[in-house]
Design a protein around this motif. Sequence first.
Motif, short mmCIF file in Angstrom:
data_model
loop_
_atom_site.label_atom_id
_atom_site.label_comp_id
_atom_site.label_asym_id
_atom_site.label_seq_id
_atom_site.Cartn_x
_atom_site.Cartn_y
_atom_site.Cartn_z
N GLN A 162 38.53 49.32 25.29
CA GLN A 162 38.57 48.13 25.73
C GLN A 162 39.67 46.95 24.62
OE1 GLN A 162 35.31 45.92 27.28
NE2 GLN A 162 36.69 44.83 28.53
N ARG A 163 40.34 46.42 24.76
CA ARG A 163 41.36 46.15 23.72
C ARG A 163 41.81 44.35 24.52
NH1 ARG A 163 45.69 50.51 24.51
NH2 ARG A 163 44.65 50.56 26.77
N PHE A 164 41.69 43.81 23.56
CA PHE A 164 41.82 42.64 23.89
C PHE A 164 43.85 41.63 23.22
CE2 PHE A 164 38.39 42.95 24.00
CZ PHE A 164 37.55 42.88 25.15
N SER A 165 44.73 40.95 23.63
CA SER A 165 45.89 40.92 23.17
C SER A 165 45.79 39.40 23.61
CB SER A 165 47.23 41.58 23.98
OG SER A 165 47.38 42.63 23.46
N PHE A 166 45.63 38.42 22.83
CA PHE A 166 45.75 36.53 22.99
C PHE A 166 46.62 36.37 22.59
CE2 PHE A 166 41.25 37.73 22.19
CZ PHE A 166 40.92 37.59 22.78
N THR A 167 47.15 35.45 23.75
CA THR A 167 47.89 34.54 23.71
C THR A 167 48.24 32.90 22.85
OG1 THR A 167 49.34 35.02 25.89
CG2 THR A 167 49.74 32.82 25.18
N ILE A 194 40.21 56.11 34.76
CA ILE A 194 40.74 54.81 35.11
C ILE A 194 41.71 53.49 34.43
CG2 ILE A 194 38.84 53.83 36.56
CD1 ILE A 194 40.72 52.36 38.75
N GLU A 195 42.68 53.19 34.41
CA GLU A 195 43.06 52.18 33.49
C GLU A 195 43.21 50.88 34.11
OE1 GLU A 195 46.30 53.72 30.75
OE2 GLU A 195 45.01 55.87 29.99
N LEU A 196 42.58 49.92 33.18
CA LEU A 196 42.35 48.20 34.02
C LEU A 196 42.99 47.19 33.30
CD1 LEU A 196 39.22 48.70 35.71
CD2 LEU A 196 41.33 49.37 37.12
N ARG A 197 44.13 46.69 33.75
CA ARG A 197 44.62 45.42 32.68
C ARG A 197 44.07 44.03 33.68
NH1 ARG A 197 49.41 43.52 34.11
NH2 ARG A 197 50.17 45.49 34.99
N ALA A 198 43.44 43.44 33.21
CA ALA A 198 43.34 41.77 33.64
C ALA A 198 44.01 40.08 32.79
CB ALA A 198 41.88 41.54 33.66
N GLU A 199 44.78 39.96 33.22
CA GLU A 199 45.84 39.47 32.72
C GLU A 199 45.05 37.62 33.20
OE1 GLU A 199 48.17 39.58 31.02
OE2 GLU A 199 49.18 41.53 31.70
N ALA A 200 44.59 37.05 31.93
CA ALA A 200 43.83 36.08 31.66
C ALA A 200 44.46 34.45 32.50
CB ALA A 200 42.59 35.69 30.59
N GLN A 201 44.65 33.69 33.08
CA GLN A 201 45.67 32.64 32.87
C GLN A 201 44.11 31.14 33.13
OE1 GLN A 201 47.03 33.05 36.56
NE2 GLN A 201 49.21 34.56 35.75
N ASP A 202 44.82 30.13 32.01
CA ASP A 202 44.33 29.00 32.69
C ASP A 202 44.45 28.15 33.39
OD1 ASP A 202 46.35 27.39 32.02
OD2 ASP A 202 46.64 27.30 30.18
N ALA A 203 43.97 27.31 34.05
CA ALA A 203 44.03 26.16 35.18
C ALA A 203 45.31 25.85 35.21
CB ALA A 203 42.77 24.84 34.81
N ALA A 205 45.64 35.14 27.71
CA ALA A 205 44.96 36.71 27.43
C ALA A 205 45.50 38.35 28.38
CB ALA A 205 43.80 36.73 26.01
N THR A 206 45.28 39.00 27.78
CA THR A 206 45.45 40.56 28.35
C THR A 206 44.68 41.18 28.14
OG1 THR A 206 47.91 40.50 28.81
CG2 THR A 206 47.15 42.51 29.19
N ILE A 207 42.99 42.00 28.68
CA ILE A 207 42.21 42.21 28.38
C ILE A 207 42.70 43.84 29.23
CG2 ILE A 207 39.80 42.59 28.72
CD1 ILE A 207 40.88 39.62 29.82
N ARG A 208 42.18 44.61 28.52
CA ARG A 208 42.64 46.23 28.59
C ARG A 208 41.16 47.66 28.16
NH1 ARG A 208 48.17 46.85 29.63
NH2 ARG A 208 49.33 45.94 28.31
N MET A 209 41.32 47.35 29.92
CA MET A 209 40.11 48.44 29.84
C MET A 209 40.44 50.05 30.55
SD MET A 209 35.99 46.96 31.00
CE MET A 209 36.82 47.73 33.08
N ALA A 210 39.23 50.84 30.11
CA ALA A 210 39.92 52.19 30.45
C ALA A 210 37.91 52.92 30.68
CB ALA A 210 40.72 53.57 29.51
#
Length: 146
Positions: free
Chosen positions: A89-94, A121-130, A136-141
């Motif tokens: 799991q990795r986190f990249s922040f804006t 399985i490699e997953l990526r989530a793009e976190a957005q505010d209101a 941020a982008t979260i990557r998980m395998a």
Amino acid sequence: MPLDSAFAGRVYPPTEPYEVGREKIREFARAVGADHPAHHDPGAARELGHRDVLAPPTFLAVLMQRATDPVVYDPELGLDYYRVVHRDQRFSFTRPVYAGDVLRLVVHIDSVRSLAGNDVIELRAEAQDAEDLPVATIRMALVSRA
């Protein structure tokens, strides 16, 4: 039965909005041993130039766990969760995550492949505010053991 590689590229609908609470940040910070005052005290956080209590970087793992449920339990994908281990799991922040933020995650399946007889399985989530701005982008395998 191996996972279907055709799932690579699939995008799931945005999660319901999640309001990041001060006490949730404090609880998480205590659980992971993040004792810096900026994670607990709004005044200390503001003295450092933050607008409110600052979430530890791995706080988004809580949201990621919920956000990936539709993938993990998708019957068409056929992932046997009892055979799954968390690989990475990795986190990249804006920008940092603060108390009061309202966040949504959009989950992407970046790849589905076989590795030494196991499915990865490699997953990526793009976190957005209101305001739909990136946070941020979260990557998980995940590995489904053979």
